[in-house]
Write an enzyme that holds these catalytic residues in place. Structure first.
Site, short mmCIF file in Angstrom:
data_model
loop_
_atom_site.label_atom_id
_atom_site.label_comp_id
_atom_site.label_asym_id
_atom_site.label_seq_id
_atom_site.Cartn_x
_atom_site.Cartn_y
_atom_site.Cartn_z
N SER A 66 0.83 -1.20 0.00
CA SER A 66 0.00 0.00 0.00
C SER A 66 0.87 1.26 0.00
O SER A 66 1.72 1.42 -0.87
CB SER A 66 -0.96 -0.04 1.20
N ASP A 223 -4.89 -3.99 -3.17
CA ASP A 223 -3.95 -3.67 -2.09
C ASP A 223 -3.68 -4.91 -1.22
O ASP A 223 -4.61 -5.55 -0.72
CB ASP A 223 -4.59 -2.56 -1.23
#
Length: 396
Positions: A66, A223
């Protein structure tokens, strides 16, 4: 398209910036920087890197998920002398501008206005609203539009700040975590094994439902933080195993007080969710590494005839003598922060967290706890931060 690369069995040699930097490290070890996901909290990671750079230490391996993947790309994708500058440029680009940038610094004022601006307008150089997604939840959309925001601006920002050739130079090695949308399986994209591109970085940061998945090859990825937000297991499971000094930079607090308001409930829930089983990973790996050391010692006691048998040799190979020092660096809490802290891209908060990262690395290197002798059977040594340390306020 992802291109496979031959696996490197020999670690790439590294040069230390000074004799004093070399003396601050355990013998024959790689330095690994592990960067968790956490949105605006990732400014702390940039400060941690600047602290390492200040100490003359450059990582041999950077692992990110992320916002950690974005910071990782800015480190690996630039020459050492440019890395802090490029990190600073990125965070200045995405910081809120105008009144919203100062709002959290005003005494007694909530962050509601700055959060509303981020949600309604996005962030410069990062993301902008995808108006199609807001029309109706059942409206059919293309795969790359199935998010409330689109990240075209982030792709352009990273393209201007990251040198693609350096992402795959092998020094430092880079690993990015993402989740396969179709299978739900975690995937670690590794520059040791394949050619990494901007798509891999964007995929690791495609947090649903805010951001749409990103296509890599024939698959779509989200993610990696929705599966494992602290990708430290990539170090523990790596082969061949190496002595390592691992700086695990955590943006969420696994421990905390029992909440007394509903806002505190949401804050605590997010901390627990995104701390992502760090403690259980570490405890299990400590047991595994101790067993590996035991296997190594038992193998030494076997008669030569037994050690010559192929099946015994296979068993003995499970043993090793590597030692991993894990330095936990946890972002301190800012006064008044709440469940929206990962959306707080105000300039003052970014600077405060960045400065805290620098200070925490300075404190860690002042102690150099990883240089202390350890039990011969101990394969994983954990070094915790000082509890209750104050955060350094922005000097702007």
């Amino acid at each position: 398209m992802t291109k496979s690369k031959p696996r490197q069995s020999v670690p790439v040699p590294r040069a230390r910036d000074s004799v004093s930097a070399t003396a601050a490290l355990p013998d024959d070890c790689q330095v690994v920087l592990v960067l968790q996901g956490g949105g605006a909290l990732g400014a702390y990671q940039a400060g941690v890197y600047e602290g390492l750079h200040e100490a003359g230490i450059e990582p041999d391996w950077v692992i990110g998920t992320s916002i950690g993947a974005i910071n990782a790309s800015l480190i690996v994708g630039n020459r050492p002398g440019q890395r802090v500058e490029r990190l600073r440029t990125f965070w200045q680009t995405v910081a809120l501008k105008g009144l919203a940038s100062l709002w959290p610094a005003l005494p007694g004022q909530p962050t509601a206005w700055s959060n509303f601006q981020t949600m309604s307008q996005g962030l410069p150089g990062f993301f902008a609203p995808n108006h199609q997604a807001w029309i109706h939840p059942q409206l059919p959309l293309d795969e790359d539009a199935t998010g409330y925001y689109q990240t075209t601006a982030l792709r352009e920002t990273l393209a201007s700040l990251v040198e693609p050739d350096r992402l795959n130079a092998g020094a430092p090695r880079m690993t990015l975590g993402a989740v396969n949308v179709r299978t739900g399986a975690m995937r670690y994209f590794d520059s040791r094994d394949e050619t990494l591109e901007l798509a891999h970085i964007l995929a690791s940061g495609a947090l649903p439902p805010a951001f749409p998945p990103v296509r890599v090859g024939d698959e779509w990825y989200w993610d990696g933080g929705i599966y494992s937000n602290t990708p430290v297991e990539a170090v523990f499971d790596d082969h061949p195993r190496r002595n390592s000094l691992v700086f695990a930079v955590q943006l969420w607090h696994p421990d905390g007080d029992s909440p007394r308001t509903m806002s505190q409930v949401t804050t605590r829930q997010k901390d627990i969710q995104y701390a992502s089983r760090v403690d259980s990973h570490v405890q299990r790996q400590a047991q595994i590494h101790r067993l590996r050391h035991i296997v190594r010692e038992l193998g030494k006691e076997l008669p030569a005839a037994a050690r010559a048998r192929p099946e015994i040799q296979e068993m003995v190979r499970y043993g090793c003598g590597t030692v991993m020092h894990l330095v936990n660096l946890v972002v301190p809490r800012l006064p008044g922060e709440d469940y929206s802290k990962d959306m707080d891209f105000s300039r003052t908060s970014i600077e405060s967290r960045w400065n805290a990262g620098i200070q925490d690395v300075r404190s860690a290197f002042a102690k150099r706890a990883w240089l202390q002798p350890v039990d011969a059977m101990q394969g994983l040594v954990v070094h915790e931060p000082d509890p209750g340390r104050p955060i350094e306020k922005s000097m702007d």
